[in-house]
Each structure stands twice: as C-alpha cells, then as structure tokens.
Design a protein around this motif. Structure first.
Motif, PDB file in Angstrom:
ATOM      1  N   PRO A  28      35.325  21.250  38.887  1.00 35.85           N
ATOM      2  CA  PRO A  28      34.319  22.002  37.841  1.00 35.85           C
ATOM      3  C   PRO A  28      35.111  22.221  36.473  1.00 35.85           C
ATOM      4  CG  PRO A  28      34.543  23.366  39.754  1.00 35.85           C
ATOM      5  CD  PRO A  28      35.462  22.248  40.021  1.00 35.85           C
ATOM      6  N   ALA A  29      34.286  21.874  35.578  1.00 39.03           N
ATOM      7  CA  ALA A  29      34.787  22.088  33.957  1.00 39.03           C
ATOM      8  C   ALA A  29      35.052  23.295  33.863  1.00 39.03           C
ATOM      9  CB  ALA A  29      33.499  21.163  33.092  1.00 39.03           C
ATOM     10  N   THR A  30      34.170  24.258  34.278  1.00 38.50           N
ATOM     11  CA  THR A  30      34.720  25.708  34.247  1.00 38.50           C
ATOM     12  C   THR A  30      34.566  26.282  35.250  1.00 38.50           C
ATOM     13  OG1 THR A  30      34.005  25.649  31.795  1.00 38.50           O
ATOM     14  CG2 THR A  30      34.309  27.768  32.924  1.00 38.50           C
ATOM     15  N   LEU A  31      35.396  27.238  36.026  1.00 37.36           N
ATOM     16  CA  LEU A  31      35.267  27.894  37.210  1.00 37.36           C
ATOM     17  C   LEU A  31      35.204  29.414  36.686  1.00 37.36           C
ATOM     18  CD1 LEU A  31      35.624  28.011  40.144  1.00 37.36           C
ATOM     19  CD2 LEU A  31      37.852  28.919  39.922  1.00 37.36           C
ATOM     20  N   TYR A  32      34.034  29.807  37.040  1.00 33.76           N
ATOM     21  CA  TYR A  32      33.777  31.526  36.888  1.00 33.76           C
ATOM     22  C   TYR A  32      34.448  32.218  37.937  1.00 33.76           C
ATOM     23  CZ  TYR A  32      30.976  29.344  33.046  1.00 33.76           C
ATOM     24  OH  TYR A  32      30.785  28.922  31.897  1.00 33.76           O
ATOM     25  N   ALA A  33      34.929  33.324  37.926  1.00 33.53           N
ATOM     26  CA  ALA A  33      35.591  34.138  39.001  1.00 33.53           C
ATOM     27  C   ALA A  33      35.261  35.506  38.615  1.00 33.53           C
ATOM     28  CB  ALA A  33      36.854  33.763  39.120  1.00 33.53           C
ATOM     29  N   ARG A  34      34.903  36.302  39.749  1.00 33.14           N
ATOM     30  CA  ARG A  34      34.732  37.880  39.803  1.00 33.14           C
ATOM     31  C   ARG A  34      35.202  38.341  40.883  1.00 33.14           C
ATOM     32  NH1 ARG A  34      28.698  40.655  39.696  1.00 33.14           N
ATOM     33  NH2 ARG A  34      29.254  42.951  39.713  1.00 33.14           N
ATOM     34  N   GLY A  35      36.232  39.489  40.737  1.00 33.96           N
ATOM     35  CA  GLY A  35      37.099  39.956  41.677  1.00 33.96           C
ATOM     36  C   GLY A  35      38.376  39.684  41.595  1.00 33.96           C
ATOM     37  N   ASN A  36      39.091  39.718  42.650  1.00 35.74           N
ATOM     38  CA  ASN A  36      40.588  39.567  43.000  1.00 35.74           C
ATOM     39  C   ASN A  36      40.916  38.170  42.818  1.00 35.74           C
ATOM     40  OD1 ASN A  36      43.168  39.735  43.442  1.00 35.74           O
ATOM     41  ND2 ASN A  36      43.045  40.204  45.617  1.00 35.74           N
ATOM     42  N   LEU A  37      41.338  38.086  41.228  1.00 38.29           N
ATOM     43  CA  LEU A  37      41.741  36.780  40.675  1.00 38.29           C
ATOM     44  C   LEU A  37      43.045  36.270  41.217  1.00 38.29           C
ATOM     45  CD1 LEU A  37      41.137  37.199  36.951  1.00 38.29           C
ATOM     46  CD2 LEU A  37      39.560  36.130  38.697  1.00 38.29           C
ATOM     47  N   ASP A  38      43.832  37.260  41.930  1.00 38.26           N
ATOM     48  CA  ASP A  38      45.034  36.714  42.545  1.00 38.26           C
ATOM     49  C   ASP A  38      44.703  35.542  43.637  1.00 38.26           C
ATOM     50  OD1 ASP A  38      46.731  38.474  41.067  1.00 38.26           O
ATOM     51  OD2 ASP A  38      46.902  39.849  42.487  1.00 38.26           O
ATOM     52  N   LEU A  39      43.637  35.753  44.210  1.00 39.94           N
ATOM     53  CA  LEU A  39      43.146  34.847  45.434  1.00 39.94           C
ATOM     54  C   LEU A  39      43.302  33.392  44.998  1.00 39.94           C
ATOM     55  CD1 LEU A  39      40.510  36.709  47.531  1.00 39.94           C
ATOM     56  CD2 LEU A  39      43.208  37.022  47.518  1.00 39.94           C
ATOM     57  N   LEU A  40      43.096  33.044  43.668  1.00 41.15           N
ATOM     58  CA  LEU A  40      43.004  31.760  43.284  1.00 41.15           C
ATOM     59  C   LEU A  40      44.530  31.053  43.155  1.00 41.15           C
ATOM     60  CD1 LEU A  40      40.629  31.966  40.305  1.00 41.15           C
ATOM     61  CD2 LEU A  40      40.101  31.016  42.348  1.00 41.15           C
ATOM     62  N   TYR A  41      45.367  32.214  43.402  1.00 44.74           N
ATOM     63  CA  TYR A  41      46.634  31.494  42.858  1.00 44.74           C
ATOM     64  C   TYR A  41      47.656  31.590  44.182  1.00 44.74           C
ATOM     65  CZ  TYR A  41      44.593  31.940  38.575  1.00 44.74           C
ATOM     66  OH  TYR A  41      43.815  31.792  37.313  1.00 44.74           O
ATOM     67  N   VAL A  42      47.171  32.095  45.338  1.00 44.75           N
ATOM     68  CA  VAL A  42      47.821  31.881  46.695  1.00 44.75           C
ATOM     69  C   VAL A  42      47.529  30.378  47.187  1.00 44.75           C
ATOM     70  CG1 VAL A  42      48.244  34.195  46.933  1.00 44.75           C
ATOM     71  CG2 VAL A  42      46.314  33.355  48.012  1.00 44.75           C
ATOM     72  N   ALA A  43      48.231  30.384  48.224  1.00 45.35           N
ATOM     73  CA  ALA A  43      47.928  29.242  49.183  1.00 45.35           C
ATOM     74  C   ALA A  43      46.439  28.924  49.395  1.00 45.35           C
ATOM     75  CB  ALA A  43      48.800  28.764  50.361  1.00 45.35           C
ATOM     76  N   PRO A  44      45.974  27.560  49.432  1.00 45.37           N
ATOM     77  CA  PRO A  44      44.400  27.400  49.495  1.00 45.37           C
ATOM     78  C   PRO A  44      44.089  28.112  50.959  1.00 45.37           C
ATOM     79  CG  PRO A  44      45.619  25.462  49.427  1.00 45.37           C
ATOM     80  CD  PRO A  44      46.578  26.405  49.100  1.00 45.37           C
ATOM     81  N   GLY A  45      43.022  28.363  51.068  1.00 41.78           N
ATOM     82  CA  GLY A  45      42.390  28.997  52.148  1.00 41.78           C
ATOM     83  C   GLY A  45      41.854  27.921  53.439  1.00 41.78           C
ATOM     84  N   VAL A  46      41.171  28.465  54.252  1.00 43.73           N
ATOM     85  CA  VAL A  46      40.696  27.944  55.328  1.00 43.73           C
ATOM     86  C   VAL A  46      38.954  28.070  55.069  1.00 43.73           C
ATOM     87  CG1 VAL A  46      40.217  27.580  57.722  1.00 43.73           C
ATOM     88  CG2 VAL A  46      42.349  28.157  56.928  1.00 43.73           C
ATOM     89  N   ALA A  47      38.346  27.009  55.008  1.00 37.71           N
ATOM     90  CA  ALA A  47      36.821  27.129  54.879  1.00 37.71           C
ATOM     91  C   ALA A  47      36.129  26.960  56.151  1.00 37.71           C
ATOM     92  CB  ALA A  47      36.404  25.729  53.971  1.00 37.71           C
ATOM     93  N   ILE A  48      35.360  27.786  56.222  1.00 37.37           N
ATOM     94  CA  ILE A  48      34.401  27.974  57.495  1.00 37.37           C
ATOM     95  C   ILE A  48      33.112  28.019  57.364  1.00 37.37           C
ATOM     96  CG2 ILE A  48      34.193  29.385  59.683  1.00 37.37           C
ATOM     97  CD1 ILE A  48      36.866  30.504  59.394  1.00 37.37           C
ATOM     98  N   VAL A  49      32.211  26.847  57.406  1.00 36.56           N
ATOM     99  CA  VAL A  49      30.898  26.954  57.059  1.00 36.56           C
ATOM    100  C   VAL A  49      30.027  26.419  58.342  1.00 36.56           C
ATOM    101  CG1 VAL A  49      31.667  26.454  54.670  1.00 36.56           C
ATOM    102  CG2 VAL A  49      31.370  24.567  56.353  1.00 36.56           C
ATOM    103  N   GLY A  50      28.701  26.594  58.071  1.00 31.17           N
ATOM    104  CA  GLY A  50      27.705  25.893  59.070  1.00 31.17           C
ATOM    105  C   GLY A  50      26.360  26.331  58.669  1.00 31.17           C
ATOM    106  N   THR A  51      25.453  26.153  59.846  1.00 26.47           N
ATOM    107  CA  THR A  51      24.028  26.292  59.738  1.00 26.47           C
ATOM    108  C   THR A  51      23.641  27.693  59.263  1.00 26.47           C
ATOM    109  OG1 THR A  51      22.020  25.787  60.592  1.00 26.47           O
ATOM    110  CG2 THR A  51      23.740  26.719  62.015  1.00 26.47           C
ATOM    111  N   ARG A  52      22.568  27.857  58.655  1.00 24.29           N
ATOM    112  CA  ARG A  52      21.884  29.045  58.282  1.00 24.29           C
ATOM    113  C   ARG A  52      21.213  29.479  59.782  1.00 24.29           C
ATOM    114  NH1 ARG A  52      22.088  26.388  53.590  1.00 24.29           N
ATOM    115  NH2 ARG A  52      22.258  27.630  51.579  1.00 24.29           N
ATOM    116  N   ASN A  53      20.639  28.440  60.457  1.00 22.62           N
ATOM    117  CA  ASN A  53      19.966  28.770  61.765  1.00 22.62           C
ATOM    118  C   ASN A  53      20.996  28.776  62.812  1.00 22.62           C
ATOM    119  OD1 ASN A  53      17.481  28.590  60.157  1.00 22.62           O
ATOM    120  ND2 ASN A  53      17.872  26.368  60.423  1.00 22.62           N
TER     121      ASN A  53
END
Length: 239
Positions: A28-53
């Motif tokens: 993204p050309a600009t990343l907007y963030a709201r909340g605990n900004l520290d989470l952007l600067y620790v090791a990348p996380g684990v994405a867990i995603v799936g269906t709405r149904n």
C-alpha cells in the motif's frame, strides 16, 4: 481527523513503514493504522482466514488454531469479516493474545457493523486495525480482494479454514503462494465427519501446494512456520 481518532498514516517511503509489509509486491502507498502500533514492528503474524458461511465446527477449529498461535507467541491477523475471520480474532482474544484486523474501509468505524463490538474489543485489548484507505472510505466490493495482500504482508504464513473454491479466501491463498509464504489449509478426515465446508481447502492442498491440517497433531508443523520473534525500534516521531 486522523489525530482525533488516533489514526496514523504511514507512507511507503517512511522509515516507520513495517518492513515485512514493504517486502510484498505492490505494498500500500499509505498504511493507515489505529490502535497498538507496536504490533507493526514485531515479527509478522499468522493470518487465519476463511468463509463467512462457516460451520459451527469450522468456527471452533479456527478458535483453537488462533489460541495455539497465541501460545507460541504469534500475533493473529485476519479481516474482521463474519464467520472464520471473526472467530480467528475472538479465539486470539480468548487466549489473551493480540490481533490485527485488516479492514476494507477507512478506520473511522469497524466494518462490517455486525462485528463493531468485536472491533472495539480488539483495540481495547491492545490490538490494531489497519487499512490502505483513509477515514471515511466505506467498504466497497473492489476493496476486498486487494486487502488480502496486506493480510499476507503482515503475516509469516496463512491458515485457511473453510472456503469455497471461487472465493476471496482463494485470492488470499494465491497472494500467499505468490509471496512464497507457507500456506496451510484445514481439510477433513475421510468422510468429512465434522461436515466442514472444505472444497476450497482441499483444492488448495491438491493444486496450490498447501500443507494439510487434519488434526491437532498437525499444529506442530504449523508452528515451524511461525515467525522468529524480533522487534524493530520506532519512535513514531515523524507523524
């Protein structure tokens, strides 16, 4: 407006831009963030995603995987959508973890509205909302597919729990493979005794090289892809 809502705008050319997100194709050309900004600067996380149904069993499995990720020190990344995404965030919170919600709208309000309470709880629990859209931008159909690349960019690996073959979740999986991140997919035991919505995950294992997760035993394989903890040092002084 950014200051009033404590939304930080982080341009791509800023030293404050998270390095793991910057490394993906078309960040993204600009990343907007709201909340605990520290989470952007620790090791990348684990994405867990799936269906709405999602099925009831799919939701329970999602919460267990999220709690397992938390037990290993990982941040859970998802999209705050109904179904599996919400369960990923909730499972993380239940386990005392921190989670990042990637929105397809501006950060003035959590979307979808049905998950506004969950979104607020994420912030109150030391979590974070992020988006590539400025405040006031409503959720729009064309925004949902591109936000998958942000989820991938903020994660070291992705776990797919329940989806159809043709879905936004498959797009997430494609971004994951494109970025050469490990991809995992929950697939049922023979006969699908839990009645999981497994067409998408089975296709990902068969055609996209996803590693199958069939039981809790497979969580150990998943843990091998969790990021090694590190922390970048940022003062946010440029904002």
């Amino acid at each position: 407006m950014h200051k009033k809502l404590d939304v930080v705008a982080i341009p791509l050319n800023s030293s404050e831009y998270p390095r793991h997100l910057k490394s993906i194709a078309n960040p993204p050309a600009t990343l907007y963030a709201r909340g605990n900004l520290d989470l952007l600067y620790v090791a990348p996380g684990v994405a867990i995603v799936g269906t709405r149904n999602a099925t009831a069993n799919g939701l329970e499995i999602t919460k267990r995987i999220a709690a397992y990720a938390v037990s290993k020190g990982a941040i859970v990344v998802s999209g705050l959508a109904l179904g599996i995404d919400a369960a990923a965030h909730q499972g993380c919170l239940n386990a005392g973890g921190r989670t990042i919600a990637v929105l397809a709208s501006g950060l003035h309000i959590a979307t979808p509205r049905q998950n506004a309470g969950l979104g607020d709880t994420i912030l109150e629990s030391g979590g974070l909302w992020v988006s590539e859209h400025p405040e006031g931008t409503p959720p729009a159909r064309q925004n949902f597919v591109p936000r998958n690349r942000i989820q991938v960019g903020l994660s070291a690996c992705s776990v797919i729990v329940e989806s159809d073959v043709k879905s936004g979740t498959t797009t997430h999986a494609k971004f994951c493979v494109q970025e050469k991140h490990p991809l995992f997919a929950v697939v049922p035991q023979p006969g699908n005794p839990l009645g999981l919505n497994s067409a998408g995950p089975e296709m990902m294992v068969r055609d996209m090289g996803a590693a199958p997760i069939m039981s809790r035993v497979d969580y150990e394989l998943l843990a091998q892809s969790f990021p090694t903890p590190y922390r970048e040092h940022h003062s946010y002084s440029s904002f």
